[in-house]
Design an enzyme around this catalytic site. Structure first.
Site, PDB file in Angstrom:
ATOM      1  N   CYS A   1       2.269 -16.377 -14.236  1.00  0.00           N
ATOM      2  CA  CYS A   1       0.945 -16.472 -14.864  1.00  0.00           C
ATOM      3  C   CYS A   1       1.046 -16.514 -16.392  1.00  0.00           C
ATOM      4  CB  CYS A   1       0.047 -15.339 -14.385  1.00  0.00           C
ATOM      5  SG  CYS A   1       0.801 -13.713 -14.451  1.00  0.00           S
TER       6      CYS A   1
ATOM      7  N   ASN B   1      -5.269 -15.541 -14.231  1.00  0.00           N
ATOM      8  CA  ASN B   1      -3.919 -15.300 -13.696  1.00  0.00           C
ATOM      9  C   ASN B   1      -3.831 -15.505 -12.195  1.00  0.00           C
ATOM     10  OD1 ASN B   1      -5.575 -12.797 -14.143  1.00  0.00           O
ATOM     11  ND2 ASN B   1      -4.063 -11.922 -12.749  1.00  0.00           N
TER      12      ASN B   1
ATOM     13  N   GLY C   1      -2.040  -8.677  -0.749  1.00  0.00           N
ATOM     14  CA  GLY C   1      -1.915  -8.508  -2.200  1.00  0.00           C
ATOM     15  C   GLY C   1      -2.956  -9.338  -2.935  1.00  0.00           C
ATOM     16  N   TYR C   2      -3.006  -9.169  -4.238  1.00  0.00           N
ATOM     17  CA  TYR C   2      -4.010  -9.899  -5.022  1.00  0.00           C
ATOM     18  C   TYR C   2      -3.728 -11.405  -5.036  1.00  0.00           C
ATOM     19  CZ  TYR C   2      -6.033  -5.570  -6.857  1.00  0.00           C
ATOM     20  OH  TYR C   2      -6.656  -4.358  -6.986  1.00  0.00           O
TER      21      TYR C   2
HETATM   22  N1  LIG Z   1      -1.089 -10.768  -9.560  1.00  0.00           N
HETATM   23  C1  LIG Z   1      -0.936 -11.861 -10.287  1.00  0.00           C
HETATM   24  O1  LIG Z   1      -1.727 -12.173 -11.201  1.00  0.00           O
HETATM   25  C2  LIG Z   1       0.229 -12.784 -10.025  1.00  0.00           C
HETATM   26  C3  LIG Z   1       0.344 -13.933 -10.833  1.00  0.00           C
HETATM   27  C4  LIG Z   1       1.420 -14.801 -10.639  1.00  0.00           C
HETATM   28  C5  LIG Z   1       2.380 -14.500  -9.671  1.00  0.00           C
HETATM   29  N2  LIG Z   1       2.247 -13.382  -8.920  1.00  0.00           N
HETATM   30  C6  LIG Z   1       3.304 -13.116  -7.942  1.00  0.00           C
HETATM   31  O2  LIG Z   1       2.744 -13.078  -6.629  1.00  0.00           O
HETATM   32  C7  LIG Z   1       3.486 -12.150  -5.838  1.00  0.00           C
HETATM   33  C8  LIG Z   1       2.505 -11.141  -5.262  1.00  0.00           C
HETATM   34  O3  LIG Z   1       1.890 -10.468  -6.354  1.00  0.00           O
HETATM   35  P1  LIG Z   1       0.594  -9.572  -6.166  1.00  0.00           P
HETATM   36  O4  LIG Z   1       0.059  -9.351  -7.511  1.00  0.00           O
HETATM   37  O5  LIG Z   1      -0.260 -10.137  -5.103  1.00  0.00           O
HETATM   38  O6  LIG Z   1       1.271  -8.233  -5.639  1.00  0.00           O
HETATM   39  P2  LIG Z   1       0.601  -7.103  -4.747  1.00  0.00           P
HETATM   40  O7  LIG Z   1      -0.867  -7.122  -4.961  1.00  0.00           O
HETATM   41  O8  LIG Z   1       1.364  -5.863  -5.021  1.00  0.00           O
HETATM   42  O9  LIG Z   1       0.855  -7.585  -3.239  1.00  0.00           O
HETATM   43  C9  LIG Z   1       2.131  -7.820  -2.724  1.00  0.00           C
HETATM   44  C10 LIG Z   1       2.049  -7.673  -1.212  1.00  0.00           C
HETATM   45  O10 LIG Z   1       3.363  -7.920  -0.713  1.00  0.00           O
HETATM   46  C11 LIG Z   1       3.588  -7.118   0.435  1.00  0.00           C
HETATM   47  N3  LIG Z   1       4.946  -6.565   0.309  1.00  0.00           N
HETATM   48  C12 LIG Z   1       5.365  -5.590  -0.542  1.00  0.00           C
HETATM   49  N4  LIG Z   1       6.688  -5.375  -0.375  1.00  0.00           N
HETATM   50  C13 LIG Z   1       7.092  -6.225   0.589  1.00  0.00           C
HETATM   51  C14 LIG Z   1       8.348  -6.456   1.227  1.00  0.00           C
HETATM   52  N5  LIG Z   1       9.433  -5.776   0.872  1.00  0.00           N
HETATM   53  N6  LIG Z   1       8.389  -7.399   2.205  1.00  0.00           N
HETATM   54  C15 LIG Z   1       7.277  -8.095   2.558  1.00  0.00           C
HETATM   55  N7  LIG Z   1       6.076  -7.905   1.995  1.00  0.00           N
HETATM   56  C16 LIG Z   1       5.986  -6.986   1.017  1.00  0.00           C
HETATM   57  C17 LIG Z   1       2.539  -6.036   0.459  1.00  0.00           C
HETATM   58  O11 LIG Z   1       1.771  -6.257   1.615  1.00  0.00           O
HETATM   59  P3  LIG Z   1       1.909  -5.386   2.963  1.00  0.00           P
HETATM   60  O12 LIG Z   1       2.309  -4.015   2.568  1.00  0.00           O
HETATM   61  O13 LIG Z   1       0.547  -5.491   3.553  1.00  0.00           O
HETATM   62  O14 LIG Z   1       2.940  -6.102   3.779  1.00  0.00           O
HETATM   63  C18 LIG Z   1       1.675  -6.280  -0.746  1.00  0.00           C
HETATM   64  O15 LIG Z   1       0.289  -6.215  -0.464  1.00  0.00           O
HETATM   65  C19 LIG Z   1       4.504 -11.476  -6.765  1.00  0.00           C
HETATM   66  O16 LIG Z   1       5.752 -12.061  -6.596  1.00  0.00           O
HETATM   67  C20 LIG Z   1       3.935 -11.746  -8.153  1.00  0.00           C
HETATM   68  O17 LIG Z   1       4.931 -11.795  -9.147  1.00  0.00           O
HETATM   69  C21 LIG Z   1       1.198 -12.519  -9.076  1.00  0.00           C
END
Ligand SMILES: NC(=O)c1ccc[n+]([C@@H]2O[C@H](COP(=O)([O-])OP(=O)(O)OC[C@H]3O[C@@H](n4cnc5c(N)ncnc54)[C@H](OP(=O)(O)O)[C@@H]3O)[C@@H](O)[C@H]2O)c1
Length: 360
Positions: free
Chosen positions: A151, A327, A12-13
């Protein structure tokens, strides 16, 4: 001495950004990254900026493997997932740094209200430390479980907390208007992230009821001086827009001086200076002229810096507070690494001191 670190959901990002930061950290051996979909594939197969830089491959998530390979593990999973896996990781003795929202709120009823489900392990809500280094440094030193701040929440809190701590503003009607780039909603694709919908737009996507409202109120309420005769409450009206950026958040908060205090720019400057002068990544911007006299996400993209500034509106006793951060860095993975540094007694800035691009 190096510590061994792993990242769950590094596809993920947020997880990918943690890989970027930890790969260059002098005291970290990053040796375990997981995915459900891409086991056996190289990290650089989906993060091409890592071609010729890393030969890390995705592995499946397994508690025994995590225990064997890591001292500290970052969870970059969607909310709702970390609460199912964190307890076993803590049980086998790992330090857990969770990037999701699962352990940020202290009150399970507030969690239920905003996340529309029962928390599966409410006891850990007490144990977790909210991962904003500037507010919780001492608790982070002793923590086993860190709940890295959201964020938007980070950006709102960094803008407002000096004013609340110094008891300068009315706390029961604070308006925060936050704008974010598209990476804030993650790598998965949905209708609202489709290019013709998302681009060339300022998309109002959550005008009321945004989940980060709860953590902003929680953290700011903790700062209200306890010896107050009046009954203070923190009430936040939070609205979020998506803008035509990939990274970056700008939160604009509108607050009002306490009625018994005279509007005074000098007090505000002194308050922000005092709050941030010793904070390595917080920059109080106090310029009267120049193109960048107010915080702008463009300046901090890709860095762990956070810029805060304000403008006073004597027309209606209003303080307009601006806070800009990336973020994925100060709003997630950067603060996570800063927390890891604090836990391990490394210099807090280690691996995080790079400068942004200008022009960009
Ligand atoms: N993006 C931001 O700016 C940001 C900022 C602050 C906090 N966050 C937090 O960071 C976390 C990740 O966010 P993200 O933006 O990186 O999301 P993302 O890009 O959608 O990535 C999440 C990853 O989690 C894995 N995943 C999805 N469902 C899952 C499950 N049921 N069990 C285990 N792994 C699972 C997937 O990887 P696979 O399919 O490869 O396993 C996916 O690539 C979230 O909780 C988000 O709220 C994000």
């Amino acid at each position: 001495m190096k510590i061994n670190v792993g990242i769950v959901a590094a596809t993920g990002y947020a997880g990918g950004e943690a890989v970027r930061l930890l790969s260059n950290h002098p005291n970290v051996n990053l040796n375990y990254i997981t995915s459900r979909r891409l086991v056996g594939k190289y990290f650089h197969s989906i993060f091409p900026n890592f071609r010729k830089i890393s030969n890390l491959k995705f592995e499946d998530f397994d508690i025994e493997k995590a225990k064997e390979k890591c001292d500290t593990i970052f969870l970059a999973t969607p909310h709702g997932v970390s609460q199912d896996i964190a307890p076993s990781l803590l049980e086998v003795g790992l330090k857990v740094i969770d990037l999701s929202a699962d352990f940020r709120l202290k009150d399970k009823n507030v969690y239920r209200k905003y996340y529309k489900k029962e928390h599966s392990i409410p006891k850990l809500l007490d144990d977790a430390v909210y991962g904003l280094p500037e507010l919780h440094r001492e608790e982070i030193k002793k923590a086993d479980l860190i709940a890295v701040a959201g964020c938007h929440a980070s950006s709102a809190i960094y803008g407002l907390y000096p004013l609340i701590k110094a008891d300068l503003i009315q706390t029961d009607k604070i308006i925060v208007d936050s704008k974010t780039g598209s990476s804030g909603s993650g790598a998965s694709i949905n209708e609202s992230s489709h290019h013709p919908i998302r681009s060339n737009s300022i998309r109002p996507y959550k005008m009321t009821g945004h989940r980060h409202t709860a953590e902003i109120e929680q953290e700011l309420a903790r700062l209200i001086p306890s010896n107050k005769s009046r009954d203070y409450k923190v009430k936040i009206g939070f609205s979020a827009h998506g803008v035509n950026l990939v990274r970056g958040i700008l939160s604009t908060s509108h607050v009002f001086f306490r009625e018994d205090i005279e509007l005074n720019e000098k007090i505000l400057i002194k308050t922000y200076r005092a709050a941030y002068k010793d904070e390595p990544f917080m920059r109080f911007i106090n310029q009267k002229t120049g193109l960048f006299r107010l915080p702008d996400p463009k300046i901090i993209i890709g860095t762990n810096y956070c810029d805060v500034g304000f403008q006073l509106d004597d027309h209606m006793n209003r303080i307009v507070v601006l806070c800009a951060l990336d973020n994925l860095v100060k709003g997630t993975a950067g603060n996570a690494v800063q927390c890891m540094n604090i836990i391990n007694n490394f210099p807090e800035t280690m691996g995080l001191e790079f400068v942004g691009f200008f022009p960009l």
